[in-house]
Design an enzyme around this catalytic site. Structure first.
Site, short mmCIF file in Angstrom:
data_model
loop_
_atom_site.label_atom_id
_atom_site.label_comp_id
_atom_site.label_asym_id
_atom_site.label_seq_id
_atom_site.Cartn_x
_atom_site.Cartn_y
_atom_site.Cartn_z
N ASP A 190 0.88 -1.17 0.00
CA ASP A 190 0.00 0.00 0.00
C ASP A 190 0.91 1.21 0.00
OD1 ASP A 190 -1.70 2.15 0.62
OD2 ASP A 190 -3.11 0.83 1.65
N ARG A 228 -13.16 -4.74 -6.01
CA ARG A 228 -13.90 -4.26 -7.16
C ARG A 228 -13.56 -5.07 -8.40
NH1 ARG A 228 -17.19 -2.80 -4.64
NH2 ARG A 228 -18.17 -0.76 -4.37
N GLU A 243 -21.29 -6.52 -13.77
CA GLU A 243 -22.20 -7.22 -12.85
C GLU A 243 -23.64 -6.92 -13.22
OE1 GLU A 243 -21.17 -6.34 -8.76
OE2 GLU A 243 -19.08 -6.85 -9.10
N HIS A 302 -21.31 -10.69 -5.52
CA HIS A 302 -21.09 -9.43 -4.81
C HIS A 302 -21.78 -9.46 -3.43
CE1 HIS A 302 -20.02 -4.96 -5.53
NE2 HIS A 302 -19.95 -5.24 -4.24
N1 LIG Z 1 -17.37 -6.82 -1.99
C1 LIG Z 1 -18.06 -5.92 -1.34
O1 LIG Z 1 -19.25 -6.06 -1.14
C2 LIG Z 1 -17.38 -4.72 -0.76
C3 LIG Z 1 -16.31 -4.16 -1.42
N2 LIG Z 1 -15.70 -3.05 -0.89
C4 LIG Z 1 -14.54 -2.54 -1.62
O2 LIG Z 1 -13.36 -2.89 -0.89
C5 LIG Z 1 -12.31 -1.98 -1.20
C6 LIG Z 1 -11.57 -1.54 0.05
O3 LIG Z 1 -12.44 -0.85 0.92
P1 LIG Z 1 -11.92 -0.15 2.27
O4 LIG Z 1 -10.91 -0.99 2.94
O5 LIG Z 1 -13.13 0.27 3.00
O6 LIG Z 1 -11.20 1.13 1.65
P2 LIG Z 1 -10.06 2.03 2.30
O7 LIG Z 1 -10.12 3.32 1.60
O8 LIG Z 1 -10.14 2.01 3.79
O9 LIG Z 1 -8.72 1.26 1.86
C7 LIG Z 1 -8.24 1.22 0.55
C8 LIG Z 1 -6.72 1.18 0.62
O10 LIG Z 1 -6.20 1.00 -0.69
C9 LIG Z 1 -4.98 1.77 -0.76
N3 LIG Z 1 -4.65 2.01 -2.16
C10 LIG Z 1 -5.13 2.94 -3.02
N4 LIG Z 1 -4.55 2.81 -4.23
C11 LIG Z 1 -3.68 1.78 -4.12
C12 LIG Z 1 -2.79 1.15 -5.04
N5 LIG Z 1 -2.68 1.59 -6.30
N6 LIG Z 1 -2.07 0.10 -4.60
C13 LIG Z 1 -2.18 -0.35 -3.33
N7 LIG Z 1 -2.98 0.22 -2.40
C14 LIG Z 1 -3.74 1.26 -2.81
C15 LIG Z 1 -5.27 3.03 0.01
O11 LIG Z 1 -4.09 3.65 0.48
C16 LIG Z 1 -6.11 2.48 1.17
O12 LIG Z 1 -5.30 2.21 2.30
C17 LIG Z 1 -12.99 -0.86 -1.99
O13 LIG Z 1 -12.79 -1.07 -3.36
C18 LIG Z 1 -14.48 -1.04 -1.68
O14 LIG Z 1 -15.30 -0.49 -2.66
C19 LIG Z 1 -16.10 -2.49 0.28
C20 LIG Z 1 -17.16 -3.02 0.98
C21 LIG Z 1 -17.91 -4.16 0.49
O1 LIG Z 2 -24.23 -2.85 -1.39
C1 LIG Z 2 -23.58 -3.87 -1.55
O2 LIG Z 2 -24.00 -4.96 -1.24
C2 LIG Z 2 -22.15 -3.76 -2.11
C3 LIG Z 2 -21.20 -3.17 -1.12
C4 LIG Z 2 -19.99 -2.63 -1.73
O3 LIG Z 2 -19.46 -3.14 -2.68
C5 LIG Z 2 -19.41 -1.42 -1.14
O4 LIG Z 2 -19.89 -1.00 -0.07
O5 LIG Z 2 -18.46 -0.87 -1.72
#
Ligand SMILES: NC(=O)C1=CN([C@@H]2O[C@H](COP(=O)(O)OP(=O)(O)OC[C@H]3O[C@@H](n4cnc5c(N)ncnc54)[C@H](O)[C@@H]3O)[C@@H](O)[C@H]2O)C=CC1
Ligand SMILES: O=C(O)CCC(=O)C(=O)O
Length: 526
Positions: free
Chosen positions: A169, A230, A259, A278
């Site tokens: 990171d 993502r 999706e 998802h």
């Molecule tokens: N599958 C799902 O349902 C969900 C997916 N997500 C996704 O999970 C991901 C992470 O979410 P959070 O941890 O809450 O975000 P966050 O913002 O807390 O952490 C993201 C991290 O990625 C780092 N970062 C940015 N660009 C980078 C790069 N090029 N290389 C390496 N690190 C880099 C940032 O410095 C940050 O520490 C997001 O894409 C979010 O949309 C979040 C919630 C649910």
């Molecule tokens: O709403 C959902 O179930 C997807 C969550 C998600 O991908 C996000 O919070 O970034």
């Protein structure tokens, strides 16, 4: 009474909050055309990931004041279009952190022990114990890409399971990573050494197709990849080929380039791949958290109060906001600029509020400067609410100073960023009809409005140097829009600030620093 449209399934706890101040219509599964037809009646729209809020929908939403995303990622909302229309976009930055982290961990263990396929085989009436011999995660190396909220929680649990943790990171300090129990490494080393790789990064131009044929080739043949972040961060076709050809051990994916997932060769890869629709945020707890978090913000905005997690508009009182708005933009631009000049990992940001800005109510400018500084790391995910916390979590020390006696401009802002690659500073002020001007770069006085693409050089003030740089840029077909030199003494050190029409092509910075007299060159995109 205000009207709120809920266009994705949202927990009842959120609907109850909205119902206190508005008429709530829940209409899920609408086609884009149907949404466009009815959105004009509503003051607020509440969504999850199912609704894609395009510019067309935003333009049809003539009454819309707020769009609430019950989750983290706002990549299904055209945020710039909403901002242009003055619509607040809010999210729930932490409501589903644990759910997403646990889903990634569940995917890792399921993949290791072939649980989905073994389960399906027993349900088909079989009793096959040979096919499903798995691997332990204990003492294996987990490579975490993105050590933010979700990545950090994954790290804490994986550590407790006895895994060795590597992390990549570029925006997290070594100290912060060590606190979480991770060794910060470069991406190549992580790819080479990890037995499991889990992605927790936003989708940005830098992370799109981060996992591709070339990076997959660096991994162990037994490596397993988990993506609960993502879609589009992994090149799905390259991944399918790598699994088929045994170049990696397998993958578990919760998110996809498109999706819902349509026709895809990923579906036919047997027990070495797990696919979920998802579901990262789909726990009862997370859905209650995000629904309450976002519904409360919609309620507050309907009542004329600021939102606490606005991703596009500061959550400040309207009077202060109106007064500070042009300076907030100045602070954000300078933060973004100084962060890019500093490159690497910024450890300290000094914010000096000068002249009429040296008042107590200018504190939001420090937050705006941090928002700008973190933009390269977090893109639209950093906002006025989370910028300070995000900076703290990255180990960035913020020093704030005030100098009311500085009188060069009515009010000016000086930012100095010190990081792993050195120290850089920028000063800016609002001139004329509140136009942003850079008035100093690295201690050299200049006076230029910032532009989208810029090039800065640190060079010796000597005859011919401007011509040489101009010809070099010309030979790469780079068009210069404007140029200015700042110097303190004749034939001493100087800074050149150029606005260019397009991004600088790869490799040209190295060529620029080979020009005799030019010591350093930096390119920035604002
Ligand atoms: N599958 C799902 O349902 C969900 C997916 N997500 C996704 O999970 C991901 C992470 O979410 P959070 O941890 O809450 O975000 P966050 O913002 O807390 O952490 C993201 C991290 O990625 C780092 N970062 C940015 N660009 C980078 C790069 N090029 N290389 C390496 N690190 C880099 C940032 O410095 C940050 O520490 C997001 O894409 C979010 O949309 C979040 C919630 C649910
Ligand atoms: O709403 C959902 O179930 C997807 C969550 C998600 O991908 C996000 O919070 O970034």
């Amino acid at each position: 009474m205000s009207k709120v449209l809920v266009s994705d399934p949202i927990d009842q706890a959120g609907i109850d909050i909205l119902s206190q101040v508005a008429t709530v219509d829940v209409k899920t599964g609408l086609k884009p055309a149907e949404l466009i037809e009815i959105i004009g009646e509503y003051d607020a729209l509440m969504i999850r990931s199912g609704t894609r809020v395009t510019q067309e929908i935003i333009e049809a939403g003539t009454q819309l004041k707020i769009i609430g995303r019950a989750g983290v990622g706002v990549d299904n909302v055209d945020v710039p279009a909403a901002t242009r229309r003055g619509i607040v976009v809010v999210n729930s930055p932490e409501g589903n952190t644990i759910a997403a982290a646990e889903h990634a961990l569940a995917m890792m263990l399921s993949l290791s022990r072939h649980i989905p396929d073994a389960n399906a085989s027993v349900k088909r009436g079989e009793w096959d114990r040979k096919t499903f011999v798995g691997a332990e995660v204990y003492k294996k190396t987990l490579g975490i890409v993105g050590l933010g909220k979700i990545g950090s929680h994954v790290a804490a649990v994986a550590k407790a399971m006895g895994m060795k943790l590597l992390a990549y990171d570029p925006f997290i300090s070594t100290e912060r990573a060590e606190q979480i129990g991770c060794q910060l490494v470069d991406l190549d080393l992580l790819f080479q050494q990890a037995d499991y790789i889990t992605l927790h990064i936003p989708k940005t131009p830098e992370t799109t197709n981060l996992i591709n044929a070339k990076t997959l080739a660096k991994m162990k043949p037994t490596a397993r990849i988990i993506n609960c972040a993502r879609g589009g961060i992994i090149d799905e076709s390259a991944l399918a080929t790598a699994i088929k050809e045994g170049k990696i051990g397998g993958a578990a994916l919760d998110v996809f380039d498109s999706e819902p997932l349509g026709e895809s060769e990923l579906r036919s890869l047997g027990k070495d791949i797990i696919l979920t629709p998802h579901l990262g945020a789909s726990t009862t707890e997370a859905q209650v958290n995000v629904a309450i978090d976002v519904a409360e913000q919609i309620r507050d905005v309907i009542l004329g109060l600021p939102a606490r997690s606005a991703v596009n508009i500061p959550g400040l009182g309207p009077d202060i906001l109106e007064e500070l708005k042009p300076y907030m933009q100045l602070a954000e631009t300078l933060g973004n600029l100084v962060g890019q000049l500093a490159g690497g990992r910024v450890e300290t940001l000094t914010v000096k509020l000068q002249g009429e800005l040296a008042t107590n109510k200018s504190q939001p400018l420090v937050v705006a400067a941090l928002k700008g500084l973190l933009y390269q790391a977090l893109r639209e995910r950093v906002n006025y609410v989370n910028a300070s916390i995000e900076a703290k979590e990255r180990g960035i020390r913020v020093i704030e100073t005030r100098d009311a006696s500085a009188r060069d401009y009515a009010g000016s802002l000086h930012l100095e960023a010190t990081g792993t690659l050195g120290t850089h500073s920028v000063t800016g002020a609002l001139l004329g009809d509140k136009e942003i001007h850079l008035t100093d770069v690295d201690g050299f006085p200049i006076n230029v409005p910032p532009s989208k693409y810029m090039l800065f050089t640190l060079h010796r003030d000597m005859p011919g140097i401007i011509g040489k740089l101009g010809s070099l840029l010309g030979s790469f077909n780079v068009n210069i829009a404007s140029m200015q030199v700042g110097r303190k003494i004749v034939r001493g050190d100087a800074v050149m600030a150029l606005s260019i029409d397009d991004p600088l092509p790869d490799g040209i910075l190295d060529e620029i620093t080979k020009v005799p007299g030019i010591r350093d060159a930096y390119t920035v995109t604002l």
